[in-house]
Design a protein around this motif. Structure first.
Motif, PDB file in Angstrom:
ATOM      1  N   ARG A  58     -14.541  -6.644   2.792  1.00  0.00           N
ATOM      2  CA  ARG A  58     -15.255  -6.037   3.993  1.00  0.00           C
ATOM      3  C   ARG A  58     -14.358  -4.982   4.832  1.00  0.00           C
ATOM      4  O   ARG A  58     -13.336  -4.986   4.427  1.00  0.00           O
ATOM      5  N   TYR A  59     -14.874  -4.303   5.460  1.00  0.00           N
ATOM      6  CA  TYR A  59     -14.359  -3.415   6.584  1.00  0.00           C
ATOM      7  C   TYR A  59     -13.065  -4.082   7.082  1.00  0.00           C
ATOM      8  O   TYR A  59     -13.270  -5.037   7.791  1.00  0.00           O
ATOM      9  N   SER A  60     -11.890  -3.091   7.082  1.00  0.00           N
ATOM     10  CA  SER A  60     -10.771  -3.889   7.771  1.00  0.00           C
ATOM     11  C   SER A  60     -10.345  -2.750   8.709  1.00  0.00           C
ATOM     12  O   SER A  60     -10.020  -1.634   8.231  1.00  0.00           O
ATOM     13  N   ALA A  61     -10.239  -2.842   9.992  1.00  0.00           N
ATOM     14  CA  ALA A  61      -9.827  -2.013  10.817  1.00  0.00           C
ATOM     15  C   ALA A  61      -8.277  -1.796  10.867  1.00  0.00           C
ATOM     16  O   ALA A  61      -7.789  -0.639  10.771  1.00  0.00           O
ATOM     17  N   MET A  62      -7.747  -2.911  10.579  1.00  0.00           N
ATOM     18  CA  MET A  62      -6.065  -2.545  10.599  1.00  0.00           C
ATOM     19  C   MET A  62      -5.666  -1.833   9.223  1.00  0.00           C
ATOM     20  O   MET A  62      -4.825  -0.972   9.483  1.00  0.00           O
ATOM     21  N   ASP A  63      -6.250  -2.159   8.173  1.00  0.00           N
ATOM     22  CA  ASP A  63      -5.951  -1.375   6.986  1.00  0.00           C
ATOM     23  C   ASP A  63      -6.318   0.164   7.054  1.00  0.00           C
ATOM     24  O   ASP A  63      -5.667   1.001   6.832  1.00  0.00           O
ATOM     25  N   THR A  64      -7.481   0.302   7.755  1.00  0.00           N
ATOM     26  CA  THR A  64      -8.142   1.754   7.981  1.00  0.00           C
ATOM     27  C   THR A  64      -6.957   2.514   8.943  1.00  0.00           C
ATOM     28  O   THR A  64      -6.829   3.536   8.552  1.00  0.00           O
ATOM     29  N   VAL A  65      -6.637   1.952   9.907  1.00  0.00           N
ATOM     30  CA  VAL A  65      -5.845   2.394  11.380  1.00  0.00           C
ATOM     31  C   VAL A  65      -4.434   2.942  10.364  1.00  0.00           C
ATOM     32  O   VAL A  65      -3.906   3.714  10.554  1.00  0.00           O
ATOM     33  N   ARG A  66      -3.902   1.816   9.660  1.00  0.00           N
ATOM     34  CA  ARG A  66      -2.534   2.208   8.989  1.00  0.00           C
ATOM     35  C   ARG A  66      -2.558   3.046   8.010  1.00  0.00           C
ATOM     36  O   ARG A  66      -1.923   4.046   8.271  1.00  0.00           O
ATOM     37  N   GLU A  67      -3.710   3.227   7.284  1.00  0.00           N
ATOM     38  CA  GLU A  67      -3.808   4.323   6.038  1.00  0.00           C
ATOM     39  C   GLU A  67      -3.922   5.519   6.751  1.00  0.00           C
ATOM     40  O   GLU A  67      -3.281   6.563   5.951  1.00  0.00           O
ATOM     41  N   GLN A  68      -4.719   5.760   7.652  1.00  0.00           N
ATOM     42  CA  GLN A  68      -4.984   7.219   8.234  1.00  0.00           C
ATOM     43  C   GLN A  68      -4.065   7.522   9.457  1.00  0.00           C
ATOM     44  O   GLN A  68      -3.847   8.629   9.819  1.00  0.00           O
ATOM     45  N   GLY A  69      -3.131   6.593   9.790  1.00  0.00           N
ATOM     46  CA  GLY A  69      -2.381   6.885  10.764  1.00  0.00           C
ATOM     47  C   GLY A  69      -2.925   7.308  12.195  1.00  0.00           C
ATOM     48  O   GLY A  69      -2.361   8.184  12.979  1.00  0.00           O
ATOM     49  N   LEU A  79     -13.166   4.715   5.602  1.00  0.00           N
ATOM     50  CA  LEU A  79     -12.979   3.068   6.010  1.00  0.00           C
ATOM     51  C   LEU A  79     -12.291   2.206   4.755  1.00  0.00           C
ATOM     52  O   LEU A  79     -12.945   2.461   3.548  1.00  0.00           O
ATOM     53  N   LYS A  80     -11.389   1.597   5.098  1.00  0.00           N
ATOM     54  CA  LYS A  80     -10.645   0.830   4.132  1.00  0.00           C
ATOM     55  C   LYS A  80     -11.232  -0.767   4.061  1.00  0.00           C
ATOM     56  O   LYS A  80     -11.602  -1.449   5.214  1.00  0.00           O
ATOM     57  N   THR A  81     -11.305  -1.360   3.166  1.00  0.00           N
ATOM     58  CA  THR A  81     -11.628  -2.820   2.964  1.00  0.00           C
ATOM     59  C   THR A  81     -10.494  -3.513   3.232  1.00  0.00           C
ATOM     60  O   THR A  81      -9.092  -3.295   3.450  1.00  0.00           O
ATOM     61  N   ASN A  82     -10.442  -5.112   3.565  1.00  0.00           N
ATOM     62  CA  ASN A  82      -9.483  -5.980   3.452  1.00  0.00           C
ATOM     63  C   ASN A  82      -8.527  -6.008   2.116  1.00  0.00           C
ATOM     64  O   ASN A  82      -7.789  -6.668   2.091  1.00  0.00           O
ATOM     65  N   GLU A  83      -9.053  -5.417   1.122  1.00  0.00           N
ATOM     66  CA  GLU A  83      -8.252  -5.203  -0.174  1.00  0.00           C
ATOM     67  C   GLU A  83      -7.609  -3.848  -0.123  1.00  0.00           C
ATOM     68  O   GLU A  83      -7.365  -3.446  -1.378  1.00  0.00           O
ATOM     69  N   ASN A  84      -7.848  -3.304   0.945  1.00  0.00           N
ATOM     70  CA  ASN A  84      -7.266  -1.693   0.807  1.00  0.00           C
ATOM     71  C   ASN A  84      -7.873  -0.727  -0.108  1.00  0.00           C
ATOM     72  O   ASN A  84      -7.241   0.275  -0.664  1.00  0.00           O
ATOM     73  N   ARG A  85      -9.207  -1.136  -0.476  1.00  0.00           N
ATOM     74  CA  ARG A  85      -9.812  -0.085  -1.211  1.00  0.00           C
ATOM     75  C   ARG A  85     -10.834   0.947  -0.581  1.00  0.00           C
ATOM     76  O   ARG A  85     -11.244   0.172   0.865  1.00  0.00           O
ATOM     77  N   ASP A  86     -11.196   1.959  -0.844  1.00  0.00           N
ATOM     78  CA  ASP A  86     -12.214   2.743  -0.201  1.00  0.00           C
ATOM     79  C   ASP A  86     -13.597   2.404   0.046  1.00  0.00           C
ATOM     80  O   ASP A  86     -14.103   2.076  -1.194  1.00  0.00           O
ATOM     81  N   LEU A  87     -14.001   2.187   1.113  1.00  0.00           N
ATOM     82  CA  LEU A  87     -15.464   1.620   1.281  1.00  0.00           C
ATOM     83  C   LEU A  87     -16.576   2.821   1.549  1.00  0.00           C
ATOM     84  O   LEU A  87     -17.407   2.668   0.776  1.00  0.00           O
TER      85      LEU A  87
END
Ligand SMILES: [Zn+2]
Length: 213
Positions: A58-69, A79-87
């Motif tokens: 599912r959508y992960s706020a922390m992975d999304t914020v970290r990856e886009q800085g 938008l990243k998932t909790n497995e750090n894949r593109d959603l």
């Protein structure tokens, strides 16, 4: 970043209007485009996303914020998932900034933030719980209600690192458009909050348009 879409709503394949305080749940296939429009302005759309083929991803706020800085979301945000894949990816945005830090309203947070008597007021978490109960076929349960995106909501981080719920930067007709990068369940609560300015103290409908490939 403000970016207008070239898509025409009259050519969209599906159209919905989500009443104030209501929920919207729908599966979009990889490659499809979904647009959320703030019809009357200053309306928060609290939204969760899931991999439709395995909703434990599912959508992960922390992975999304970290990856886009960047803590705010806009055009180009993936938008990243909790497995750090593109959603999904935000491909157009006429509002310019969306929150993913502030979380959604719940009867518990209304009680803590505002007043014990606010506990009975309808909240986003109630709408999500109702949605997953009324759509058991999607396989979502209480554990899956996690961090979300607050489209159109203005939640600036203060100098001291706190959060404040401010009057919206959105306006009537502003929209955000996303392309699904995998088959995705969209679960949106059209926020009923009346205790802070996130809906201008007057919750209003949002529109949804979907374009197929
Ligand atoms: Zn809410």
């Amino acid at each position: 970043m403000i970016k207008e879409s070239t898509l025409k709503t009259e050519l969209s394949d599906k159209q919905f209007e989500v009443a104030a305080g209501d929920y919207f749940i729908h599966t979009v296939k990889a490659g499809e485009i979904i647009r959320i429009t703030d019809l009357y302005g200053n309306q928060a759309a609290d939204t969760l996303f899931y991999n439709a083929d395995d909703p434990s991803e599912r959508y992960s706020a922390m992975d999304t914020v970290r990856e886009q800085g960047n803590i705010y979301l806009s055009t180009g945000s993936v938008l990243k998932t909790n497995e750090n894949r593109d959603l999904l990816e935000i491909v157009a945005d006429t509002c310019g900034r969306h929150d993913t830090v502030g979380g959604a309203c719940a009867t518990e947070s209304n009680t803590v933030r505002y007043d014990l008597e606010k506990r009975c007021m309808h909240a986003c978490r109630d709408s999500w719980m109702l949605a997953i109960q009324e759509h058991e076929e999607l396989g979502l349960n209480k554990d899956d209600i996690t961090h979300n995106i607050n489209f159109f909501m203005n939640v600036p981080v203060t100098e001291t690192g706190g959060l404040s719920f401010e009057d919206g930067i959105s306006a009537p007709g502003k929209y955000v458009e996303l392309r699904a990068l995998m088959n995705s369940i969209v679960l949106l609560s059209n926020c009923p909050q009346l205790n802070n300015p996130c809906n201008g103290y007057n919750p209003t409908p949002v529109a949804i348009h979907i374009w197929h490939n």
